[in-house]
Motif scaffolding. Structure first.
Motif, short mmCIF file in Angstrom:
data_model
loop_
_atom_site.label_atom_id
_atom_site.label_comp_id
_atom_site.label_asym_id
_atom_site.label_seq_id
_atom_site.Cartn_x
_atom_site.Cartn_y
_atom_site.Cartn_z
N ASN A 97 24.96 -25.65 -9.65
CA ASN A 97 25.01 -27.08 -9.90
C ASN A 97 23.98 -27.76 -9.00
O ASN A 97 23.37 -27.11 -8.14
N PRO A 98 23.76 -29.06 -9.16
CA PRO A 98 22.73 -29.75 -8.35
C PRO A 98 22.92 -29.67 -6.85
O PRO A 98 21.96 -29.79 -6.09
N THR A 99 24.16 -29.44 -6.38
CA THR A 99 24.40 -29.39 -4.93
C THR A 99 23.97 -28.06 -4.32
O THR A 99 23.76 -27.96 -3.12
N ASP A 162 26.18 -41.38 -11.84
CA ASP A 162 25.44 -40.22 -11.34
C ASP A 162 25.50 -39.03 -12.29
O ASP A 162 24.92 -37.98 -12.02
N LEU A 163 26.20 -39.18 -13.41
CA LEU A 163 26.32 -38.09 -14.36
C LEU A 163 25.56 -38.42 -15.64
O LEU A 163 25.37 -39.58 -15.98
N TYR A 164 25.13 -37.35 -16.35
CA TYR A 164 24.38 -37.53 -17.58
C TYR A 164 25.07 -36.78 -18.72
O TYR A 164 25.76 -35.79 -18.51
N SER A 165 24.84 -37.28 -19.93
CA SER A 165 25.34 -36.57 -21.10
C SER A 165 24.66 -35.21 -21.18
O SER A 165 23.48 -35.09 -20.85
N HIS A 166 25.39 -34.21 -21.61
CA HIS A 166 24.79 -32.89 -21.74
C HIS A 166 25.55 -32.07 -22.77
O HIS A 166 26.65 -32.44 -23.19
N GLU A 167 24.95 -30.98 -23.17
CA GLU A 167 25.56 -30.06 -24.11
C GLU A 167 25.78 -28.72 -23.41
O GLU A 167 25.19 -28.45 -22.36
N GLU A 191 19.00 -32.48 -17.50
CA GLU A 191 19.34 -33.26 -16.31
C GLU A 191 20.43 -32.61 -15.47
O GLU A 191 20.62 -32.93 -14.31
N ARG A 192 21.18 -31.68 -16.09
CA ARG A 192 22.32 -31.14 -15.38
C ARG A 192 22.55 -29.67 -15.71
O ARG A 192 23.58 -29.30 -16.25
N PRO A 193 21.58 -28.79 -15.42
CA PRO A 193 21.79 -27.38 -15.71
C PRO A 193 22.81 -26.78 -14.73
O PRO A 193 22.69 -26.96 -13.52
N SER A 194 23.80 -26.12 -15.27
CA SER A 194 24.81 -25.51 -14.41
C SER A 194 25.60 -24.49 -15.22
O SER A 194 25.55 -24.47 -16.44
#
Length: 210
Positions: A97-99, A162-167, A191-194
């Protein structure tokens, strides 16, 4: 209101079931027509023609089958068609995750399913965002249980700046009794690969619905 969508069950002869339901509907319609025609003509001496179409009977038979009959345990065991309806508690672990740190999280997975359509909804206790399935499939794995694979879209609440829509996609391996399972998920948004993993267990209040 969240909308259910079609899903597939590998190696399940759905087309054959529809054919059999049509045949059964024809037999029922014929029996009803003969019985009512006999009563009208012989018992009440009315010169009236009564015709109940097979299409009407099929609509009723299909509705009953798709909403209730397929949920029978015997049907599920014979045709390897699981009833996943219910609410499951989740212990999740975000591995990337981003952290940059592994983050434990908890939540709930709710499955609404009939013979033809399904909807999988995931909510977490740490965010107001919700993941909704958009397509899915079920496969029976001999000696192990059932694997549910689905793609989803996640939309965070407007307050989650701070969150984005994602699939993403998820694979859940349910045990034979469908009381628990383990899963892996992948968020593929730029924007949020995890990705991470989950442990699921059917909520205590929901076990009576199996």
């Amino acid at each position: 209101m969240n909308k259910m969508h079609n899903y597939s069950v590998n190696n399940h002869p759905k087309a054959k079931f529809i054919f059999y339901l049509v045949v059964i509907s024809g037999i029922i319609a014929s029996a009803i027509n003969k019985t009512i025609q006999y009563l009208l003509n012989q018992k009440f001496h009315l010169d009236v023609k009564f015709i109940l179409s097979t299409a009407i009977v099929f609509s009723v038979v299909y509705f009953i089958f798709s909403k209730w009959v397929w949920k029978n345990k015997i049907f599920g065991e014979i045709f390897k068609f699981p009833n996943l309806n219910g609410k499951y508690e989740i212990d999740g672990l975000s591995l990337k995750n981003p952290t940059g740190a592994e983050i434990p999280w908890t939540g709930f997975l709710t499955i609404e399913q009939d013979w033809n359509e399904i909807l999988i909804v995931l909510t977490t206790s740490t965010s107001s965002s919700t993941s909704l399935s958009v397509q899915g499939s079920i496969e029976h794995i001999p000696r192990n249980g059932y694997q549910l694979s689905y793609n989803y879209k996640n939309k965070p609440d407007i307050s989650e700046s701070d969150l984005y829509s994602h699939e993403g996609s998820c694979k859940i391996m349910f045990t034979k009794d469908i009381l628990s399972g383990s899963a892996e998920y992948y968020n593929n948004g730029k924007e949020r690969p995890s990705y991470g993993k989950m442990k699921l267990r059917r909520s205590a209040d929901d076990k009576k619905n199996i």
